[in-house]
Design a protein around this motif. Structure first.
Motif, short mmCIF file in Angstrom:
data_model
loop_
_atom_site.label_atom_id
_atom_site.label_comp_id
_atom_site.label_asym_id
_atom_site.label_seq_id
_atom_site.Cartn_x
_atom_site.Cartn_y
_atom_site.Cartn_z
N GLU A 600 0.56 -1.07 -0.01
CA GLU A 600 0.30 -0.04 0.02
C GLU A 600 0.54 1.53 -0.26
O GLU A 600 1.41 1.52 0.98
CB GLU A 600 -0.74 0.28 1.25
N PRO A 601 1.23 1.79 -1.12
CA PRO A 601 1.67 3.43 -1.79
C PRO A 601 1.41 4.06 -0.47
O PRO A 601 2.27 5.35 0.27
CB PRO A 601 1.78 3.74 -2.72
N ALA A 602 0.17 4.04 0.70
CA ALA A 602 -0.57 5.24 1.05
C ALA A 602 0.47 5.41 2.65
O ALA A 602 0.58 6.00 3.65
CB ALA A 602 -1.82 5.48 1.52
N LEU A 603 0.55 4.11 2.63
CA LEU A 603 1.36 3.77 4.22
C LEU A 603 3.50 4.53 4.09
O LEU A 603 3.58 4.80 5.19
CB LEU A 603 1.96 2.23 4.17
N VAL A 604 3.57 4.86 3.00
CA VAL A 604 4.74 5.37 2.87
C VAL A 604 5.36 7.08 3.65
O VAL A 604 4.30 7.93 2.45
CB VAL A 604 5.50 4.75 1.61
N PRO A 605 5.69 7.07 4.02
CA PRO A 605 5.64 8.34 4.32
C PRO A 605 6.46 9.47 3.65
O PRO A 605 6.98 8.65 2.97
CB PRO A 605 6.58 8.50 5.96
N ALA A 606 5.57 10.84 3.90
CA ALA A 606 6.35 11.51 2.88
C ALA A 606 7.75 11.77 3.30
O ALA A 606 8.53 12.30 4.72
CB ALA A 606 5.32 12.99 3.26
N LYS A 607 8.34 12.04 1.60
CA LYS A 607 9.85 12.74 2.41
C LYS A 607 10.23 13.98 2.28
O LYS A 607 10.23 14.47 1.32
CB LYS A 607 10.21 11.48 1.30
N LEU A 608 10.09 14.29 2.83
CA LEU A 608 10.98 15.89 3.43
C LEU A 608 12.54 16.16 2.62
O LEU A 608 13.79 15.34 3.46
CB LEU A 608 10.67 16.17 4.36
N GLY A 609 12.79 16.82 1.90
CA GLY A 609 13.74 17.40 1.56
C GLY A 609 14.96 18.31 2.27
O GLY A 609 14.17 18.55 3.16
N ASP A 610 15.85 18.32 1.82
CA ASP A 610 17.04 19.26 2.58
C ASP A 610 16.53 21.19 2.63
O ASP A 610 15.88 20.98 1.04
CB ASP A 610 18.64 19.29 2.23
N TRP A 611 16.38 21.90 2.93
CA TRP A 611 15.83 22.73 3.18
C TRP A 611 17.36 23.78 2.17
O TRP A 611 18.17 23.24 1.85
CB TRP A 611 16.55 23.72 4.47
N HIS A 612 17.12 24.83 1.48
CA HIS A 612 17.88 26.28 1.19
C HIS A 612 17.37 26.84 0.95
O HIS A 612 16.38 27.23 2.00
CB HIS A 612 17.49 25.04 -0.39
N SER A 613 18.38 28.34 1.64
CA SER A 613 17.81 29.23 1.86
C SER A 613 18.53 30.38 1.22
O SER A 613 19.50 29.81 0.41
CB SER A 613 18.14 29.71 3.15
N VAL A 614 17.79 31.68 0.95
CA VAL A 614 18.60 32.97 -0.07
C VAL A 614 17.83 34.38 0.99
O VAL A 614 16.84 34.09 1.39
CB VAL A 614 18.31 33.09 -0.87
N GLY A 615 18.34 35.34 1.39
CA GLY A 615 18.45 36.10 1.81
C GLY A 615 19.84 36.93 2.93
O GLY A 615 20.75 36.14 2.92
N PRO A 616 19.29 37.68 3.35
CA PRO A 616 17.74 38.72 3.28
C PRO A 616 17.77 39.55 2.66
O PRO A 616 18.22 40.08 1.76
CB PRO A 616 18.25 39.55 4.95
N PHE A 617 16.63 39.94 2.36
CA PHE A 617 15.90 41.20 1.16
C PHE A 617 15.11 42.02 1.75
O PHE A 617 14.20 42.09 3.37
CB PHE A 617 15.35 40.28 0.43
N GLY A 618 15.30 43.54 1.61
CA GLY A 618 14.96 44.94 2.44
C GLY A 618 15.32 44.75 3.12
O GLY A 618 14.58 45.21 4.16
N GLU A 619 16.58 44.82 3.91
CA GLU A 619 16.56 44.98 4.87
C GLU A 619 17.33 46.58 5.57
O GLU A 619 16.92 46.73 6.65
CB GLU A 619 18.77 45.06 4.98
N SER A 620 16.22 47.65 4.51
CA SER A 620 15.85 48.89 4.82
C SER A 620 14.84 48.76 5.98
O SER A 620 14.63 49.75 7.17
CB SER A 620 15.83 50.24 3.78
N ASN A 621 13.84 47.73 5.85
CA ASN A 621 12.90 47.64 6.89
C ASN A 621 11.99 46.36 6.51
O ASN A 621 11.31 45.59 5.66
CB ASN A 621 11.26 48.56 6.20
N GLY A 622 12.68 45.83 7.76
CA GLY A 622 12.95 44.44 7.98
C GLY A 622 11.00 43.70 7.92
O GLY A 622 10.65 43.36 7.51
N GLN A 623 10.29 45.01 8.96
CA GLN A 623 8.84 44.24 8.60
C GLN A 623 8.13 44.57 7.73
O GLN A 623 7.70 43.85 6.75
CB GLN A 623 7.82 45.45 9.61
#
Length: 919
Positions: A600-623
């Motif tokens: 049963e394929p529904a039993l196989v848990p989802a596979k979470l890949g590695d994270w990737h990041s980029v930034g920061p952007f908009g340093e003049s106003n973080g909010q």
């Protein structure tokens, strides 16, 4: 508590008679006969006891003067130290009056010589017959009547007037009304009377004016506060731990308990018992447990490098010595390292009392927190009423939620039947080709394709089962631990208690006919129909010795183990399963097992890949950057630079789920991206945290937007991710408004079968394996999915629970007493050292005092009842003397914390005993 006594003492204008000479000085020769206790024993105690007293380890020449038998005994030399009526035959007189310094006693080097008067007293006492008297404070409290007087006086005044007459003294003049009011107000509240109170007293012509004032003062809350101050000093109360960092400790509820005890005039016996052992009373109330905080007022520490055994010993010693001082007026501390030099207190006595306090369920370190264990929450009476009301409200909602809903319940039964058939069709029972054991267990195949363990039952064992299947995309393996069919147990284990502990479940796969090519299958999740507390089925996924255990309810068990990826081979798959039983508990092997597989394929848990990041952007106003579009919102290309700044994506394999990860401490937004692969459509419940605001997209759709300002922690937000079959794209945007930044992410649950995982696990159970809690899980899930009105009631119940939880969490705490389930052994500690263990001792009271009237195991409650017993000669004397000292500055016994031989004699012994008798 003692209001009658305090009414008599408070504000009285009494002149005390002159006290006798110090006990260490002895008496003086006069016309009357000498008294052993006032004239002779003080001389022997000060000058002779160190070498001829209670401590047998320091006793010289086999001679002791602390008891009559020893003082009059025949010595090894053939002489007697004391011969009644014959000082010329008494070695005591000969040696204390010797001219030759080598014969003189005490020895010159002892530096405690007797003067001429003291030698003469000893000689005269022997000449008068050497009458011997036991130490006054260990003798029973006498039932003495007040002296008769020529004028109407209260009992206390009668005793005082009689003693004044013996010393040819006159009483002080009666105090004027203002002075009397000032005295009694200070005595009972610690505060001066107000001008209005003085004026009212002076204007009251009634003979009962003074009694009226006393009653008013006793009713004042200030009375308990004032009286409590003195008791709290004796109890060594403090609002901090007292050592190391001396941080705050939450003891104030005990302080308030003491104050309330005085204000409510609690019986003194109860006051004592609840402080020493309130936690051991039958079904103790919160107030009685708070009273037991008396034992927790000792100083504690949290210093680094502390030795737990040393500090636990110090705490028990503190309680021993405090109890001895506060209730018995004895210097117990003098017997911590050796037998007492003066009083009849041995090390055996000290550590017998110590044994009562050696088993508190506490840690040596107070951890610098306000409420180190054991502690309890202390709601006020109003808060207790609020909690009870919320409990009743919750129970009303629970009754509504559990009430029969005939039409919906019938629909649920049909839905469950369909699910059970669907689950049954999914599993294929493996036919075992062979089953072997590592240590001699006989494994026999049964008609239902299960394997029965017979014969020897070794301490540790590993079963190996070999089978084949035509399936090439296996997703999970099921282990059934069965009872019945040749297995006599009601729990499927071979241990004496019918339990088992499976420490590791291992699956290997190989192409049919090629076992030499076997490779271990990675198993990533496990669910069981039942697991013993602290022994979950996930414990069988690794090599740890904790493992999966099943004690708790009868019946068979089943566990499902899911692979990280489908496994198998075209042309047939060989499967080798190893069941390892390597726990610390011998012979905890499974008794009967059966295996099944599924694709049963529904039993196989989802596979979470590695994270990737980029930034920061908009340093003049973080909010503001949180709502600005810098590119990834539209699409993600990990190989292409992002934004005007042309920043590159960075691989982040170190960003493990379930942990907080810091981001750049620069205002602006950072993007985090990962792919999630699912075998079938499903829902993934996750928890996220962020510092500060966060937005989340799934497959290009914004599903979460929280512009909050906060520090990061796990599970600050919870949300469902509706995953599609195959590849899913998850994008997080975390905005830092200033200062530190970070994020956290973890998977909480996964609904792989169109139902939550916990519901799916219950649906897979046989009817005999389901508990009432299992049935409730299914019922609540189905009703919540199909009845809006029922769901509204559940939300109302949850609101009540949340309100109660918030109230419960706001309650103050206080330190209390609680004993270990198994008593910690107590030993005589050689020279008082925690690591120098002498003989083991049992809880006991000092041998010189009345014995306990109970046999068998003893605890603090037995000690408390003994302390307030009527035949205990010390507790009432010590207590009334402390009150006398509080009101008059000096006790009837000047040494209020030492009623032993080195302490002062009572100035008014008859009055002391009368007060003790009537307290």
């Amino acid at each position: 508590m003692g209001h009658a006594l305090l009414l008599t003492l408070g504000g009285a204008g009494i002149t005390l008679a002159l006290c006798p000479a110090s006990a260490a000085d002895g008496g003086s020769l006069g016309d009357g006969a000498l008294s052993f206790k006032t004239d002779v024993r003080p001389i022997l105690s000060e000058h002779c006891f160190p070498c001829h007293g209670f401590d047998e380890n320091k006793r010289e020449a086999g001679l002791r003067f602390d008891q009559r038998e020893g003082a009059f005994a025949l010595l090894p030399s053939g002489e007697h130290a004391i011969v009644s009526g014959k000082p010329e035959n008494s070695l005591l007189v000969e040696r204390t009056s010797a001219i030759d310094s080598s014969d003189l006693m005490p020895p010159v080097e002892f530096n405690r010589p007797l003067n001429t008067d003291q030698v003469a007293i000893l000689e005269q006492w022997i000449k008068e017959g050497a009458n011997w008297e036991e130490h006054w404070s260990f003798a029973p409290v006498s039932d003495v009547a007040p002296p008769t007087t020529t004028e109407p006086l209260g009992p206390i005044d009668a005793f005082i007037r009689s003693r004044l007459a013996q010393s040819d003294l006159e009483p002080s003049p009666e105090a004027n009304p203002v002075t009397l009011l000032r005295r009694v107000t200070y005595d009972l509240t610690g505060l001066p009377p107000t001008p209005e109170e003085v004026e009212a007293f002076l204007k009251d012509p009634s003979p009962a004016a003074y009694s009226t004032v006393v009653d008013r003062l006793l009713e004042s809350p200030r009375y308990g506060e004032h009286m409590g101050r003195y008791w709290l000093d004796a109890a060594r109360y403090g609002d901090t731990h007292g050592l190391h960092l001396d941080n705050f400790r939450s003891m104030w509820p005990y302080r308030d308990w003491v104050i309330n005890a005085f204000n409510e005039n609690q019986p003194f016996d109860d006051f004592v018992v609840e402080q020493l052992a309130g936690d051991l009373l039958p079904e103790p109330t919160i107030e009685q447990q708070v009273g037991s905080g008396f034992n927790r007022c000792n100083v504690t520490s949290a210093e680094g490098g502390m030795i737990a055994a040393e500090y636990l010993s110090l705490y028990a010693k503190d309680r021993t010595e405090t109890t001895g001082t506060v209730f018995l007026g004895l210097t117990m501390i003098c017997a911590q390292c050796h037998n007492h030099k003066y009083d009849a207190i041995s090390m055996q006595d000290y550590y017998g009392l110590y044994a009562f306090f050696n088993s508190l369920d506490e840690d040596a370190s107070d951890k610098n927190i306000a409420n180190p264990k054991p502690s309890i929450q202390v709601p006020t009476r109003a808060q207790q009423a609020d909690l009870a009301a919320l409990d009743a409200k919750r129970e009303d909602y629970v009754a509504q939620l559990d009430a029969p809903l005939p039409e919906l319940d019938a629909q649920q039964a049909g839905w469950e039947s369909e699910w059970r058939q669907r689950l049954a069709d999914r599993w294929l029972i493996l036919v075992p080709e062979s089953a072997t054991s590592a240590h001699g267990t006989e494994l026999v195949r049964q008609g239902d394709d299960s394997i029965l363990a017979q014969g020897p039952n070794p301490a540790k064992e590993t079963y190996e089962i070999l089978a084949h299947s035509h399936i090439s995309d296996i997703t999970g393996v099921r282990l059934e631990a069965l009872v019945g069919e040749g297995s006599p147990a009601s729990v499927p284990g071979r241990a004496s208690n019918q339990n088992f502990v499976l420490t590791h479940f291992q699956v290997e796969a190989f192409p049919a006919g090629h076992p030499e090519l076997a490779q271990e299958v990675e198993l990533v999740s496990a669910q069981a129909s039942f697991s013993q507390d602290k022994y979950p089925v996930t414990g069988a996924l690794d090599e740890a010795i904790s493992g999966w255990a099943g004690l708790g309810i009868g019946g068979s068990r089943s566990a499902t183990f899911i692979a990280a990826e489908p496994f198998g081979f075209e042309g047939g798959t060989g499967i080798r399963v190893k069941l390892k039983h390597e726990s610390q508990f011998p012979q905890h092997n499974l008794g009967r097992v059966r295996l099944a597989i599924t694709s049963e394929p529904a039993l196989v848990p989802a596979k979470l890949g590695d994270w990737h990041s980029v930034g920061p952007f908009g340093e003049s106003n973080g909010q503001k950057s949180l709502s600005e579009d810098f590119g990834p919102e539209e699409s993600v290309n990990l190989g292409a630079p992002v934004g005007v700044a042309q920043l590159n994506w960075v691989d982040r394999p170190e960003y493990a789920d379930g942990k907080v990860h810091p981001l750049a401490n620069t205002p602006g937004s950072t993007y985090l991206y990962r792919e999630i692969h699912a075998q079938t459509p499903r829902s993934l419940r996750v928890g996220v945290g962020s510092d500060d605001g966060i937005r989340i997209w799934l497959n290009g759709t914004l599903i979460h937007d929280n512009p909050v300002a906060r520090g990061v922690a796990l599970d600050q937000d919870s949300l469902e991710l509706p995953l599609e079959q195959g590849r899913n794209e998850l994008l997080l945007k975390v905005a830092n408004y200033g200062g530190a930044a970070g994020f956290a992410f973890r998977k909480i649950d996964e609904s792989m079968d169109d139902v939550p995982s916990n519901v799916g696990a219950v649906l897979g159970l046989a009817s005999a394996e389901r508990t009432p809690e299992h049935d409730k899980t299914i019922k609540y899930y189905y009703r919540g999915s199909h009845s809006p009105s029922w769901l509204k009631s559940r939300e109302a119940r949850d609101s009540v629970i949340a309100e109660r939880t918030a109230l419960q969490n706001s309650l103050p705490t206080t330190l209390v007493s609680k004993d270990l389930a198994k008593r910690r052994p107590a030993h005589i500690l050689i020279r008082g050292q925690y690591d120098q263990l002498g003989p083991e001792v049992q809880p006991a009271v000092p041998a010189a005092l009345p014995p306990l009237d109970k046999e068998g195991p003893l605890n603090r409650l037995d000690l408390a009842h003994w302390i307030v017993r009527e035949d205990n000669p010390l507790t009432s004397r010590v207590t009334v003397n402390r009150f006398w000292q509080q009101f008059f500055g000096t006790g009837l016994v000047k040494t209020s914390e030492d009623f032993g031989i080195q302490g002062e004699l009572p100035s008014h012994p008859e009055l002391l005993d009368w007060l003790a008798r009537h307290f």
